[in-house]
Design an enzyme around this catalytic site. Structure first.
Site, PDB file in Angstrom:
ATOM      1  N   ASP A  41      27.125  17.172 126.577  1.00 40.85           N
ATOM      2  CA  ASP A  41      28.834  17.104 125.607  1.00 40.85           C
ATOM      3  C   ASP A  41      29.502  18.774 126.469  1.00 40.85           C
ATOM      4  O   ASP A  41      30.509  19.319 125.396  1.00 40.85           O
ATOM      5  CB  ASP A  41      28.413  17.079 124.265  1.00 40.85           C
ATOM      6  CG  ASP A  41      27.485  16.325 124.042  1.00 40.85           C
ATOM      7  OD1 ASP A  41      27.775  14.539 124.564  1.00 40.85           O
ATOM      8  OD2 ASP A  41      26.764  16.305 123.404  1.00 40.85           O
ATOM      9  N   LYS A  44      32.145  16.982 131.123  1.00 45.99           N
ATOM     10  CA  LYS A  44      32.097  17.278 132.342  1.00 45.99           C
ATOM     11  C   LYS A  44      33.435  16.114 133.038  1.00 45.99           C
ATOM     12  O   LYS A  44      33.660  15.995 134.076  1.00 45.99           O
ATOM     13  CB  LYS A  44      30.563  16.483 132.618  1.00 45.99           C
ATOM     14  CG  LYS A  44      29.725  17.345 132.240  1.00 45.99           C
ATOM     15  CD  LYS A  44      28.388  17.592 132.862  1.00 45.99           C
ATOM     16  CE  LYS A  44      27.774  16.615 131.740  1.00 45.99           C
ATOM     17  NZ  LYS A  44      27.675  16.682 130.690  1.00 45.99           N
ATOM     18  N   ALA A  67      25.015   8.720 128.116  1.00 46.73           N
ATOM     19  CA  ALA A  67      26.555   9.940 128.043  1.00 46.73           C
ATOM     20  C   ALA A  67      27.482   9.322 127.897  1.00 46.73           C
ATOM     21  O   ALA A  67      27.321   7.945 126.793  1.00 46.73           O
ATOM     22  CB  ALA A  67      25.813   9.959 129.333  1.00 46.73           C
ATOM     23  N   GLY A  68      28.247   9.890 127.313  1.00 47.17           N
ATOM     24  CA  GLY A  68      29.569   9.783 126.811  1.00 47.17           C
ATOM     25  C   GLY A  68      30.267  11.153 127.235  1.00 47.17           C
ATOM     26  O   GLY A  68      30.630  11.460 127.053  1.00 47.17           O
ATOM     27  N   HIS A  69      31.799  10.277 128.319  1.00 49.29           N
ATOM     28  CA  HIS A  69      32.911  11.351 128.411  1.00 49.29           C
ATOM     29  C   HIS A  69      33.955  10.688 128.178  1.00 49.29           C
ATOM     30  O   HIS A  69      34.106   9.632 128.242  1.00 49.29           O
ATOM     31  CB  HIS A  69      32.552  10.783 129.860  1.00 49.29           C
ATOM     32  CG  HIS A  69      30.474  11.568 130.737  1.00 49.29           C
ATOM     33  ND1 HIS A  69      31.097  12.110 131.973  1.00 49.29           N
ATOM     34  CD2 HIS A  69      30.112  12.260 130.129  1.00 49.29           C
ATOM     35  CE1 HIS A  69      29.808  11.814 132.603  1.00 49.29           C
ATOM     36  NE2 HIS A  69      29.535  13.104 131.226  1.00 49.29           N
ATOM     37  N   GLN A 250      24.840  14.009 130.466  1.00 47.86           N
ATOM     38  CA  GLN A 250      23.644  15.128 129.979  1.00 47.86           C
ATOM     39  C   GLN A 250      23.518  16.729 130.075  1.00 47.86           C
ATOM     40  O   GLN A 250      25.021  16.625 130.516  1.00 47.86           O
ATOM     41  CB  GLN A 250      22.461  14.662 129.719  1.00 47.86           C
ATOM     42  CG  GLN A 250      22.310  13.201 129.015  1.00 47.86           C
ATOM     43  CD  GLN A 250      22.528  12.249 129.751  1.00 47.86           C
ATOM     44  OE1 GLN A 250      22.093  11.910 130.516  1.00 47.86           O
ATOM     45  NE2 GLN A 250      22.581  10.613 128.981  1.00 47.86           N
ATOM     46  N   THR A 325      30.991  11.152 121.037  1.00 52.85           N
ATOM     47  CA  THR A 325      31.403  10.383 122.304  1.00 52.85           C
ATOM     48  C   THR A 325      30.549   9.252 121.589  1.00 52.85           C
ATOM     49  O   THR A 325      31.265   7.932 121.441  1.00 52.85           O
ATOM     50  CB  THR A 325      31.684  10.449 123.266  1.00 52.85           C
ATOM     51  OG1 THR A 325      31.893  11.944 123.899  1.00 52.85           O
ATOM     52  CG2 THR A 325      32.577   9.950 123.814  1.00 52.85           C
ATOM     53  N   GLY A 328      28.464   9.086 117.573  1.00 48.60           N
ATOM     54  CA  GLY A 328      29.711   9.258 116.061  1.00 48.60           C
ATOM     55  C   GLY A 328      29.046  10.759 115.825  1.00 48.60           C
ATOM     56  O   GLY A 328      29.386  10.735 114.794  1.00 48.60           O
ATOM     57  N   PRO A 330      27.467  13.943 113.757  1.00 45.64           N
ATOM     58  CA  PRO A 330      28.228  15.145 113.809  1.00 45.64           C
ATOM     59  C   PRO A 330      26.564  16.364 115.036  1.00 45.64           C
ATOM     60  O   PRO A 330      26.051  16.236 114.971  1.00 45.64           O
ATOM     61  CB  PRO A 330      28.340  15.857 112.996  1.00 45.64           C
ATOM     62  CG  PRO A 330      27.007  15.336 112.140  1.00 45.64           C
ATOM     63  CD  PRO A 330      27.422  13.833 112.425  1.00 45.64           C
ATOM     64  N   ARG A 331      27.995  16.612 115.867  1.00 42.02           N
ATOM     65  CA  ARG A 331      27.276  18.241 116.702  1.00 42.02           C
ATOM     66  C   ARG A 331      27.034  19.423 116.294  1.00 42.02           C
ATOM     67  O   ARG A 331      27.024  20.040 115.401  1.00 42.02           O
ATOM     68  CB  ARG A 331      27.816  18.304 118.341  1.00 42.02           C
ATOM     69  CG  ARG A 331      27.605  16.828 118.496  1.00 42.02           C
ATOM     70  CD  ARG A 331      28.820  17.144 120.152  1.00 42.02           C
ATOM     71  NE  ARG A 331      29.299  16.453 121.270  1.00 42.02           N
ATOM     72  CZ  ARG A 331      30.467  15.765 121.459  1.00 42.02           C
ATOM     73  NH1 ARG A 331      31.182  16.720 122.074  1.00 42.02           N
ATOM     74  NH2 ARG A 331      30.289  15.109 121.905  1.00 42.02           N
ATOM     75  N   ASP A 359      39.686  27.448 124.266  1.00 44.42           N
ATOM     76  CA  ASP A 359      40.613  27.173 122.957  1.00 44.42           C
ATOM     77  C   ASP A 359      40.369  27.057 121.860  1.00 44.42           C
ATOM     78  O   ASP A 359      40.437  27.305 120.507  1.00 44.42           O
ATOM     79  CB  ASP A 359      41.537  25.759 123.218  1.00 44.42           C
ATOM     80  CG  ASP A 359      40.978  24.892 124.065  1.00 44.42           C
ATOM     81  OD1 ASP A 359      40.228  24.680 124.223  1.00 44.42           O
ATOM     82  OD2 ASP A 359      41.495  23.462 123.156  1.00 44.42           O
ATOM     83  N   GLY A 441      41.524  23.116 126.605  1.00 46.07           N
ATOM     84  CA  GLY A 441      42.253  21.918 126.066  1.00 46.07           C
ATOM     85  C   GLY A 441      42.006  20.021 127.126  1.00 46.07           C
ATOM     86  O   GLY A 441      41.575  20.442 128.024  1.00 46.07           O
TER      87      GLY A 441
END
Ligand code: IMP
Length: 457
Positions: A41, A44, A67-69, A250, A325, A328, A330-331, A359, A441
């Protein structure tokens, strides 16, 4: 007795001429791995999107839809799980390579969803060697996690671990077999009988052959046109000197061998995985850039020495919208761990860092960075190998001043406040790795390229 002379000719003398190493003009340096340098996360997806239009090929080499991008461009938000982020560039060939775990249903949904948002996409090719994720893998993933109780890994429940288990057990079904209905029928028969015994043992409902076969034959028919050899395509591309970008999924510390085992994924997200997963030899990987957040996050269970399960962690999570992603969830958020990052730089032979989410740290006025670990008998600056040692780590911090300026509109290094510049310099110095790109950003434009020479060698 006179000796017979055997008429054997001496072999031709082979004269070995060592290559002239002073000649540089034939050296083509055109391949680049973008690797997650932490626990995944790291943004990438955005980086691959930014660099993807400079490449002729963008290749996913490991993992699956765990994975989630996220890519935000032109006011649209694209969420990718399987497609390489390069798919948004029409002049790029996107490749799902042999090291991947591909859920056909999820892939087709993603192709349809992406086409709805943007009609013109780049071409796609899927390796026949990639393995297929089936519903029984997802079921086993959930049942095994439930059976682990307090020792659960916190997987994404996408069936990725059980699929790679099948691969190692030599009962996996590859894409090339899946798109041939006869071979698929035969292979599924063999495998499902075996899997259903495991599912029953774990207390689940066995999967019905005909339902699964009929549904998945439909997916196979749609995917068949995309499936053809990718290894030789890539090898030829490398010979020609075409730009090839390998998109990691990952992160380094989720690597099966190099991560915080057993709290890891079941593939190889590290730069070395790009060779294994694509059929490109190590000397043809010319460059590797590691993407790291300006802080650290982790999803799922497992050691995370610099975790801040407190007000600071909460502030970072909310400012950075740090929610998965894919799931859902919380990290978990914490301070930047430079001991781990330096190890990652060495493990992946990083030529540069891509520091993202700078940022997000706005208004965190005292920034801690971990510069050594204490395992109970003095400071160490290396990574331990066992979960027991990981759990005993007392991180030792240095504190750097934060900033209150909004940096999301900065266009160059000189636009950044001095405390941001010093934070970046500290990271470079500790890890011995220069920063090639800064991300400030989610948008393509919110990217500061510091060292173009470190991107395509
Ligand atoms: P699995 O890959 O679903 O088996 O999950 C194993 C571990 O890797 C869990 O801790 C997951 O949360 C983590 N994981 C898997 N994929 C990702 C990712 O793309 N980003 C961050 N963590 C991930």
């Amino acid at each position: 007795m006179p000796q017979k002379h055997l008429n054997i000719k001496a072999p031709p003398v082979f004269i070995f001429e060592p290559p002239d190493r002073s000649k540089k003009e034939n050296t083509i340096m055109s391949t680049l791995v973008i690797v997650g340098a932490q626990w995944g996360d790291e943004a990438k997806g955005k980086i691959v999107d930014v660099l993807g239009n400079q490449a002729s090929y963008v290749v996913r080499y490991s993992g699956g839809n765990n994975a989630g991008h996220t890519v935000i461009t032109g006011g649209k938000t694209f969420k990718f799980h399987l497609l390489p982020a390069g798919i948004l560039h029409t002049n790029t060939l996107s490749i799902l390579a042999g090291g991947m775990a591909i859920c056909p249903k999820a892939l087709l949904e993603e192709i349809d969803r992406t086409r709805e948002l943007q009609a013109d996409l780049g071409a796609l090719k899927i390796s026949p060697a990639a393995h297929v994720v089936f519903p029984y893998h997802r079921l086993v993933d959930q049942l095994e996690e439930a059976a682990r109780g307090d020792n659960k890994i916190g997987t994404t429940s996408r069936g990725i671990g059980p699929m790679y288990t099948d691969k190692v057990q030599r009962i996996g079904i590859r894409m090339g077999e899946f798109v041939n209905p006869e071979i698929f029928r035969e292979r599924l028969h063999q495998v499902l009988e075996f899997k259903n015994r495991l599912i029953s043992l774990l207390g689940g409902e066995p999967v019905k052959f005909e339902d699964l076969y009929d549904e998945y034959c439909g997916y196979a028919e749609r995917l068949k046109p995309f499936v053809s050899d990718t290894e030789s395509v890539l090898q030829e591309a490398v010979r020609r000197g075409d730009r090839v970008l390998f998109e990691g999924a990952q992160g380094t510390f989720l690597d099966l061998d190099h991560g915080t085992y057993p709290y890891v994924t079941s593939s190889h997200p590290t730069a070395g995985g790009a060779c294994l997963g694509t059929g490109i030899g190590p000397r043809d990987i010319h460059n590797a850039l590691g993407v790291c957040k300006a802080y650290a996050t982790r999803v799922g269970e497992g050691p995370f020495p610099t975790e801040q399960d407190n007000e600071i962690g909460h502030q970072i999570r909310e400012q950075g919208h740090e929610y998965g992603t894919t799931t859902g969830r919380p990290r978990r958020c914490g301070w930047l761990d430079l001991v781990a990052l330096r190890h990652s730089a060495r493990l992946n032979s990083l030529s540069g860092l891509i520091i993202t989410r700078l940022d997000t740290l706005v208004n965190v006025m005292e920034l801690n960075v971990c510069t050594s670990y204490d395992l109970g008998n003095g400071p160490v600056d290396y990574l331990p190998a066992t979960t027991d040692e990981w759990s005993r780590i007392q991180p030792q911090y240095q504190t750097l001043p934060g900033w209150s300026e909004d940096i999301s509109g900065a266009k160059s290094w000189d636009d950044l406040p001095i405390n941001v510049q010093n934070y970046v310099r500290f990271i470079e110095e500790y890890t011995g790795t220069p920063a090639a790109i800064l991300s400030i950003g989610p948008d393509r434009d919110q990217t500061i390229i510091l060292r173009p020479d470190l991107i395509w060698a």
